[in-house]
Design a protein around this motif. Structure first.
Motif, PDB file in Angstrom:
ATOM      1  N   ARG A  76       0.772  -0.952   0.216  1.00 17.67           N
ATOM      2  CA  ARG A  76       0.117   0.047  -0.060  1.00 17.67           C
ATOM      3  C   ARG A  76       1.143   1.371   0.026  1.00 17.67           C
ATOM      4  O   ARG A  76       1.405   1.672   0.928  1.00 17.67           O
ATOM      5  CB  ARG A  76      -0.985   0.244   1.075  1.00 17.67           C
ATOM      6  CG  ARG A  76      -1.744   1.412   1.443  1.00 17.67           C
ATOM      7  CD  ARG A  76      -3.023   1.145   2.488  1.00 17.67           C
ATOM      8  NE  ARG A  76      -3.869   1.692   2.939  1.00 17.67           N
ATOM      9  CZ  ARG A  76      -4.649   3.369   2.273  1.00 17.67           C
ATOM     10  NH1 ARG A  76      -2.896   4.011   2.042  1.00 17.67           N
ATOM     11  NH2 ARG A  76      -5.447   3.891   1.473  1.00 17.67           N
ATOM     12  N   THR A  77       0.714   1.764  -1.003  1.00 19.38           N
ATOM     13  CA  THR A  77       2.308   2.509  -1.267  1.00 19.38           C
ATOM     14  C   THR A  77       1.826   4.518  -1.114  1.00 19.38           C
ATOM     15  O   THR A  77       1.065   4.040  -0.948  1.00 19.38           O
ATOM     16  CB  THR A  77       2.576   3.151  -2.584  1.00 19.38           C
ATOM     17  OG1 THR A  77       1.438   2.769  -3.728  1.00 19.38           O
ATOM     18  CG2 THR A  77       3.445   1.479  -3.532  1.00 19.38           C
ATOM     19  N   PRO A  78       2.478   5.085  -0.273  1.00 21.36           N
ATOM     20  CA  PRO A  78       2.813   6.364   0.444  1.00 21.36           C
ATOM     21  C   PRO A  78       1.657   6.829  -0.890  1.00 21.36           C
ATOM     22  O   PRO A  78       2.191   7.118  -1.744  1.00 21.36           O
ATOM     23  CB  PRO A  78       4.060   6.821   0.803  1.00 21.36           C
ATOM     24  CG  PRO A  78       4.814   5.941   0.436  1.00 21.36           C
ATOM     25  CD  PRO A  78       4.205   4.505  -0.230  1.00 21.36           C
ATOM     26  N   THR A  79       0.990   7.858  -0.126  1.00 24.23           N
ATOM     27  CA  THR A  79       1.042   8.833  -1.450  1.00 24.23           C
ATOM     28  C   THR A  79       1.243  10.469  -0.916  1.00 24.23           C
ATOM     29  O   THR A  79       0.699  10.614   0.306  1.00 24.23           O
ATOM     30  CB  THR A  79      -1.148   9.545  -1.769  1.00 24.23           C
ATOM     31  OG1 THR A  79      -1.188   8.090  -2.316  1.00 24.23           O
ATOM     32  CG2 THR A  79      -1.224  10.411  -2.407  1.00 24.23           C
ATOM     33  N   LEU A  80       2.066  11.653  -1.048  1.00 15.65           N
ATOM     34  CA  LEU A  80       2.662  12.393  -0.527  1.00 15.65           C
ATOM     35  C   LEU A  80       2.737  13.970  -1.493  1.00 15.65           C
ATOM     36  O   LEU A  80       3.131  13.527  -2.730  1.00 15.65           O
ATOM     37  CB  LEU A  80       4.522  11.683  -0.032  1.00 15.65           C
ATOM     38  CG  LEU A  80       4.735  10.666   0.938  1.00 15.65           C
ATOM     39  CD1 LEU A  80       5.772  10.538   1.082  1.00 15.65           C
ATOM     40  CD2 LEU A  80       3.796  10.705   2.142  1.00 15.65           C
ATOM     41  N   ARG A  81       2.541  14.498  -0.943  1.00 14.71           N
ATOM     42  CA  ARG A  81       2.747  15.843  -1.069  1.00 14.71           C
ATOM     43  C   ARG A  81       4.022  16.548  -0.737  1.00 14.71           C
ATOM     44  O   ARG A  81       4.910  15.783  -0.639  1.00 14.71           O
ATOM     45  CB  ARG A  81       1.663  17.041  -0.337  1.00 14.71           C
ATOM     46  CG  ARG A  81       1.759  18.567  -1.235  1.00 14.71           C
ATOM     47  CD  ARG A  81       1.098  19.218   0.088  1.00 14.71           C
ATOM     48  NE  ARG A  81       0.765  20.593  -0.662  1.00 14.71           N
ATOM     49  CZ  ARG A  81       2.389  21.747  -0.605  1.00 14.71           C
ATOM     50  NH1 ARG A  81       2.660  21.411  -0.096  1.00 14.71           N
ATOM     51  NH2 ARG A  81       1.785  23.003  -1.544  1.00 14.71           N
ATOM     52  N   SER A  82       3.874  17.091  -2.499  1.00 19.87           N
ATOM     53  CA  SER A  82       5.704  16.932  -2.458  1.00 19.87           C
ATOM     54  C   SER A  82       5.567  19.175  -3.218  1.00 19.87           C
ATOM     55  O   SER A  82       4.962  19.680  -3.407  1.00 19.87           O
ATOM     56  CB  SER A  82       6.354  16.930  -3.943  1.00 19.87           C
ATOM     57  OG  SER A  82       7.182  17.474  -4.544  1.00 19.87           O
ATOM     58  N   LYS A  83       6.341  19.210  -2.033  1.00 17.22           N
ATOM     59  CA  LYS A  83       6.647  20.914  -1.418  1.00 17.22           C
ATOM     60  C   LYS A  83       7.057  21.580  -3.070  1.00 17.22           C
ATOM     61  O   LYS A  83       6.378  22.319  -3.082  1.00 17.22           O
ATOM     62  CB  LYS A  83       6.665  21.074   0.018  1.00 17.22           C
ATOM     63  CG  LYS A  83       6.851  23.097  -0.153  1.00 17.22           C
ATOM     64  CD  LYS A  83       7.732  23.223   1.457  1.00 17.22           C
ATOM     65  CE  LYS A  83       7.890  24.665   1.630  1.00 17.22           C
ATOM     66  NZ  LYS A  83       8.940  25.536   0.903  1.00 17.22           N
ATOM     67  N   THR A  84       8.209  21.499  -3.041  1.00 18.08           N
ATOM     68  CA  THR A  84       8.645  21.677  -3.985  1.00 18.08           C
ATOM     69  C   THR A  84       7.922  21.417  -5.501  1.00 18.08           C
ATOM     70  O   THR A  84       8.511  22.394  -6.097  1.00 18.08           O
ATOM     71  CB  THR A  84      10.641  21.202  -4.474  1.00 18.08           C
ATOM     72  OG1 THR A  84      11.499  20.981  -2.873  1.00 18.08           O
ATOM     73  CG2 THR A  84      11.044  22.375  -5.257  1.00 18.08           C
ATOM     74  N   LEU A  85       7.716  20.447  -5.893  1.00 21.50           N
ATOM     75  CA  LEU A  85       6.924  20.295  -7.297  1.00 21.50           C
ATOM     76  C   LEU A  85       6.095  21.323  -7.295  1.00 21.50           C
ATOM     77  O   LEU A  85       5.233  22.037  -8.369  1.00 21.50           O
ATOM     78  CB  LEU A  85       6.964  18.965  -7.502  1.00 21.50           C
ATOM     79  CG  LEU A  85       8.138  17.649  -7.388  1.00 21.50           C
ATOM     80  CD1 LEU A  85       7.536  16.891  -8.317  1.00 21.50           C
ATOM     81  CD2 LEU A  85       8.412  18.650  -8.801  1.00 21.50           C
ATOM     82  N   SER A  86       5.057  21.342  -6.470  1.00 20.97           N
ATOM     83  CA  SER A  86       4.128  22.150  -6.172  1.00 20.97           C
ATOM     84  C   SER A  86       4.305  23.408  -7.010  1.00 20.97           C
ATOM     85  O   SER A  86       3.360  24.658  -6.888  1.00 20.97           O
ATOM     86  CB  SER A  86       3.592  21.871  -4.970  1.00 20.97           C
ATOM     87  OG  SER A  86       2.833  20.596  -4.452  1.00 20.97           O
ATOM     88  N   GLU A  87       5.610  23.675  -5.365  1.00 23.56           N
ATOM     89  CA  GLU A  87       6.371  25.237  -6.114  1.00 23.56           C
ATOM     90  C   GLU A  87       6.561  25.568  -7.353  1.00 23.56           C
ATOM     91  O   GLU A  87       6.390  26.978  -8.644  1.00 23.56           O
ATOM     92  CB  GLU A  87       7.352  25.845  -5.523  1.00 23.56           C
ATOM     93  CG  GLU A  87       6.901  25.614  -4.169  1.00 23.56           C
ATOM     94  CD  GLU A  87       7.800  26.160  -3.014  1.00 23.56           C
ATOM     95  OE1 GLU A  87       9.859  25.579  -3.011  1.00 23.56           O
ATOM     96  OE2 GLU A  87       8.050  26.209  -1.656  1.00 23.56           O
ATOM     97  N   ILE A  88       7.153  24.725  -7.997  1.00 20.04           N
ATOM     98  CA  ILE A  88       7.596  24.844  -9.801  1.00 20.04           C
ATOM     99  C   ILE A  88       5.970  24.225 -10.546  1.00 20.04           C
ATOM    100  O   ILE A  88       5.746  25.205 -11.168  1.00 20.04           O
ATOM    101  CB  ILE A  88       8.625  23.225 -10.069  1.00 20.04           C
ATOM    102  CG1 ILE A  88       9.497  23.605  -8.914  1.00 20.04           C
ATOM    103  CG2 ILE A  88       8.561  23.455 -11.500  1.00 20.04           C
ATOM    104  CD1 ILE A  88      10.354  22.471  -9.044  1.00 20.04           C
TER     105      ILE A  88
END
Length: 416
Positions: free
Chosen positions: A34-46
């Motif tokens: 059950r793989t994680p789903t994580l928010r990417s702070k840096t990719l969100s900014e890009i």
């Protein structure tokens, strides 16, 4: 008639419901990660969107394909499991089927094209599959697999065009929305359409306002062409070989037509950039097809800006040499790595003077290539190619301007 016809649903007429996906999720629980789903702070900014990454590259075989393959195998009657299964694949489906088939005691035969890289053959055999090499292309391997299906009375497990496969893949969306219900837009790679079909069916049932965007490689726009009624060529060496499908599924195409808000195409540069960013920023190795979702966001930012976007990193099986090339090419595109072609006079100290200017600008020299013979310069001239590394594009530009100011002819050797 093959005995499997008595229980196998017709892919062209079968349906797919949220109940099928929920049943698949219960069926495969504990046997896949059950793989994680994580928010990417840096990719969100890009990208200008809130980016949530689903790390399916963390499965045992490094791809989401395990979900559909296992869901299929677990629904087979015992008498057919004993006979075994067969498929045609040169990629993640082969490894997933071999791994879970062997784990369940089901004989697995994989037909691969003869040019399949040795490492993929070895990985599939290491997971317990029996590999048969046949033909030059996937279509040849596929046709041979269907012949062996009949001759040996085996069950053919299609890589994507089957509701059991799609239902297993749909569990990816269930987990993403359970972990982050704020996701309002899913961007999903499309090859044959199995992943999109399952995820779209699940996501729309859970959240009917969610947007669904499918992504294909520009060199293989098969689903894009099929849905839009176009004739488009599908050929070339794409980084996203995992979604390089010339003929999408019939069952899956119907679901894509029903649910897709949009289908977008991404070029090779966007795919390379996405693979590089995921390694540099997320420290995660992702293959070209697995990076297609992020590539779409980089290529079409206006479609995703301000949205809470779920991106599936659907696979991580990439050749190490290819990955190295991708990273180096990205450095070159960003201006940190370059090859400068400089015309010099063939006299003592000429190269030394140029190297001193590199030193003054603190630009590191990696390789130097001299060419005296195969050039259109006069006999006393020579061409020198210098591969170098700078902090950034601006530092490199200052060096080039300084060289030209000293009357040197300088040109960048550009990437294709």
């Amino acid at each position: 008639m093959n005995s499997t016809a008595t229980y196998m649903p017709d892919p062209e007429t079968a349906g797919l419901t949220i109940a099928d996906v929920h049943a698949a999720h219960q069926r495969i629980a504990g046997a896949v990660v059950r793989t994680p789903t994580l928010r990417s702070k840096t990719l969100s900014e890009i990208t200008g969107a809130n980016v949530y990454l689903k790390f399916e590259n963390l499965q045992f075989t490094a791809a989401y394909k395990e979900r559909g393959a296992l869901n299929f195998l677990l629904q087979m009657p015992e008498e057919l499991r004993a006979k075994g299964v067969i498929t045609a694949s040169a990629g993640n489906h082969a490894q997933a089927l071999a791994y879970h088939g062997t784990r369940l005691g089901i004989p697995v035969t994989i037909v691969m094209p003869q040019p399949t890289p040795t490492v993929k053959v070895q990985q599939t055999e290491a997971n317990g599959g029996t590999v048969i090499l046949h033909g030059e292309k996937f279509d040849d391997a596929y046709a041979h697999a269907r012949e062996l299906e009949q001759e040996r009375d085996l069950v053919f497990v299609h890589p994507f065009d089957h509701p059991w496969i799609a239902a297993g893949q749909g569990t990816v969306a269930l987990e993403m929305l359970e972990d982050h219900p704020e996701i309002d837009h899913l961007v999903i790679p499309i090859g044959g359409g199995g992943l999109f079909s399952g995820m779209a069916t699940a996501a729309r049932a859970v959240k009917d306002t969610i947007r669904l965007t499918g992504v294909e490689a520009e060199l293989y726009p098969s689903m894009y062409a099929k849905v839009n009624g176009f004739e488009m060529p599908c050929e070339g060496d794409t980084l996203a070989e995992g979604i390089a499908v010339k003929e999408p599924g019939k069952f899956t195409a119907n679901i894509v037509k029903k649910y897709a808000d949009s289908l977008v195409l991404v070029n090779e540069g966007s795919l390379e950039k996405a693979v590089s960013l995921l390694l540099q920023i997320e420290k995660s190795v992702v293959e070209g097809a697995g990076a297609a979702g992020l590539a779409a966001m980089l290529a079409h930012p206006e479609k995703f800006a301000g949205h809470n976007v779920g991106v599936v990193l659907c696979g991580g099986n990439i050749d190490t040499r290819l990955l190295a090339n991708v990273l180096l090419r990205d450095l070159a595109r960003s201006g940190r790595l370059a090859r400068l072609r400089i015309n010099l006079q063939d006299r003592p100290g000429a190269l030394f003077k140029v190297m001193r200017m590199f030193h003054e600008h603190n630009v590191n020299i990696i390789e130097i290539y001299h060419q005296r013979v195969f050039t259109n310069l006069p006999a006393k001239g020579l061409i020198t190619d210098i591969e170098c590394e700078a902090r950034d594009a601006e530092q490199l530009t200052r060096l080039i301007n300084d060289l030209r100011g000293q009357q040197y002819q300088v040109a960048r050797v550009e990437l294709a």
